[in-house]
Design an enzyme around this catalytic site. Structure first.
Site, short mmCIF file in Angstrom:
data_model
loop_
_atom_site.label_atom_id
_atom_site.label_comp_id
_atom_site.label_asym_id
_atom_site.label_seq_id
_atom_site.Cartn_x
_atom_site.Cartn_y
_atom_site.Cartn_z
N PHE A 1 0.86 -1.19 0.00
CA PHE A 1 0.00 0.00 0.00
C PHE A 1 0.89 1.23 0.00
O PHE A 1 1.64 1.47 0.94
CB PHE A 1 -0.97 0.06 1.19
CG PHE A 1 -1.86 1.27 1.10
CD1 PHE A 1 -3.02 1.22 0.34
CD2 PHE A 1 -1.51 2.47 1.71
CE1 PHE A 1 -3.83 2.36 0.20
CE2 PHE A 1 -2.31 3.60 1.57
CZ PHE A 1 -3.47 3.54 0.81
N LYS B 1 2.21 11.13 7.34
CA LYS B 1 1.38 10.86 8.52
C LYS B 1 1.86 11.57 9.79
O LYS B 1 1.62 12.75 9.94
CB LYS B 1 1.23 9.34 8.69
CG LYS B 1 0.41 8.75 7.54
CD LYS B 1 -0.14 7.37 7.78
CE LYS B 1 -1.17 7.04 6.70
NZ LYS B 1 -0.84 5.88 5.90
N ASP C 1 9.27 3.19 2.05
CA ASP C 1 8.05 3.93 2.36
C ASP C 1 7.77 3.74 3.85
O ASP C 1 7.25 2.70 4.26
CB ASP C 1 6.88 3.43 1.50
CG ASP C 1 5.57 4.15 1.81
OD1 ASP C 1 5.51 4.86 2.84
OD2 ASP C 1 4.60 3.99 1.05
C1 LIG Z 1 -1.03 6.02 4.37
C2 LIG Z 1 0.06 5.53 3.52
C3 LIG Z 1 0.35 6.12 2.28
C4 LIG Z 1 -0.49 7.21 1.68
O1 LIG Z 1 -0.55 8.38 2.44
P1 LIG Z 1 -1.73 9.43 2.18
O2 LIG Z 1 -1.37 10.58 3.07
O3 LIG Z 1 -3.01 8.77 2.55
O4 LIG Z 1 -1.68 9.78 0.74
C5 LIG Z 1 1.44 5.64 1.57
N1 LIG Z 1 2.19 4.64 2.04
C6 LIG Z 1 1.93 4.03 3.22
C7 LIG Z 1 2.83 2.94 3.69
C8 LIG Z 1 0.85 4.44 4.00
O5 LIG Z 1 0.58 3.83 5.14
#
Ligand SMILES: *Cc1c(COP(=O)(O)O)cnc(C)c1O
Length: 443
Positions: free
Chosen positions: A164, A293, A252
């Protein structure tokens, strides 16, 4: 006397009006509004929240809950952290947005702060997580052409199954989730998917195809997939393979970073230092680090892409940007949010209380067939419910937990993720485990 009565009558009317407003905007009414006027791209639990403080949120009726989602780990510092609230107020009254057409007095200070904090040469500031992932992909491709010498248009990036990384067209192009992908094509080419936690799959592809591969994009723990923790050696082995084949290792850490998993970044493994990394040679340093986040503690959308100069320098004026990226509000808030991680020792707290939590959940799982698995790291954990992903069991458990004052959300049908704000105390963790235990026992 007469004046006194008048004022009482006035106050009574005022109270009546307030009551009317309150009953008018009941939780059900607000849920109905969302149902009626909002796109149905989410399926929330039926609670309407109107206040948050630390590990707690309150609904409209004043019922208090432990928040075990933390806005998907955006509120690691706790809801409405007083220092973040103060910074937000102060900066909102000074300057909020200039665009990058001009310099502002916060961006440079923030860039110095965050690069030193994580030990990188450079940062590129963005807003949402998906934007930061897109940015990393663009930097990686450009690096592939200009530094690695991949023929133009041929660059590929390796990703993992069940990833994700966000919701843009390019990102969902390499998703394996039919809901995320379905009917959103045509898809962006240039991505190769391998199974997660499979070093030999990565090795094989790099051996066969390495010359055209620019990067490997991975979550050190797959959060949205249901908190999949890879084998201990997976991340370092991938980083080594990438180095060997001159491929950028892109982490990520939007969900796993910033103390959530009991280290500053999940790629730091068991290291407990909480900023200004002093072991940059020994831990698995990504070539590109993506954060989002909790970078704002949930107060504002703030994301960032960090890399060293020889990579970041491929981006020149006019080649990438964002109107809001690097705005003074974001910079001020992010600095405070990062200071809090350090000052309140949230890395250490997540590590310690994560062990307490998993121990209690494992004890529960050993006694109850309803839980088939407990997994996680730090305070990013999940239990797998022993029922089909198509059943409503996990959802029903979450509804029942909410009635008992704890909010969590099922993912992929039969997995429940538990990720409280990292400011939670040991006593509170035990109280929460008691709630979960009570609900599971009654099922
Ligand atoms: C939440 C998340 C995203 C996307 O972030 P948004 O602020 O919702 O666009 C990308 N990668 C990971 C691992 C995430 O948990």
């Amino acid at each position: 006397m007469c004046g006194h009565l008048k004022s009482i009558t006035f106050e009574l009317n005022l109270i009546k009006r307030i009551m009317a407003t309150l009953t008018d905007l009941s939780s059900q009414k607000l849920i109905d509004y969302e149902e009626r006027y909002g796109a149905h791209n989410y399926h929330p639990l039926p609670v309407v929240l109107s206040k948050g403080e630390g590990v707690f949120v309150w609904d409209l009726e004043g019922k208090k809950y432990y928040d075990f989602l933390s806005a998907y780990s955006a509120v690691n510092q706790g809801h409405c952290h007083p220092r973040i609230v103060q910074t937000t107020k102060d900066q909102a009254g000074e300057l909020t947005l200039t665009s990058r057409a001009f310099y502002n007095d916060k961006l440079g200070v923030y860039e110095k702060y965050i690069t030193e904090y994580f030990g990188f040469d450079k940062v590129l500031p963005m807003n949402s997580g998906a934007e930061a992932v897109e940015t990393a992909i663009k930097i990686c491709r450009k690096w592939g052409y200009e530094k690695k010498g991949i023929p133009n248009g041929a660059a590929k990036i390796i990703v993992c199954g069940h990833n994700f990384h966000g919701r843009t067209v390019t990102i969902i192009s390499f998703s394996s989730d039919p809901d995320a992908r379905g009917h959103f094509g045509p898809y962006t080419p240039g991505f190769i998917s391998i199974p997660y936690n499979d070093v030999s799959a990565l090795s094989e592809i790099l051996e066969n195809d390495g010359a055209d591969i620019a990067g490997f994009l991975v979550e050190p723990i797959q959060g949205e997939a249901g908190v999949f923790v890879p084998d201990d050696g997976f991340i370092p082995a991938c980083a080594d393979l990438c180095r060997k084949h001159n491929v950028l290792f892109i982490a990520d850490e939007i969900q796993t970073g910033l103390a959530r998993t009991g280290s500053l970044l999940a790629v730091c493994g068991d290291c407990t230092c909480d900023n200004k990394c002093e072991q940059q040679d020994t831990y698995t340093r990504p070539d590109i680090l993506i954060l989002g986040k909790a970078l704002s503690g949930g107060a504002y959308p703030v994301s960032a892409v960090l890399a060293n100069e020889h990579i970041m320098e491929v981006i020149k004026p006019g080649q990438h940007g964002s109107t809001f990226g690097g705005n003074p509000m974001a910079c001020a808030i992010a600095m405070t949010a990062l200071e809090i991680l350090h000052d309140e020792r949230l890395t250490q707290n997540a590590r310690k209380l994560g062990k307490v939590f998993r121990h209690r959940m494992q004890t529960l799982a050993d006694k109850h067939e309803l839980i088939s698995l407990v997994r996680g790291k730090g305070l990013l954990n999940a239990i797998v419910i022993n029922d089909s992903p198509d059943s409503s069991t996990a959802w029903d458990i979450c509804v029942e937990m909410s009635k008992n004052g704890l909010l969590a959300k099922p993912t992929h049908g039969n997995i429940i993720r538990f990720a409280p704000p990292l400011v939670i105390t040991e006593e509170q963790i035990h109280e929460c485990c008691d709630i979960i235990e009570k609900v599971i026992k009654e099922f």
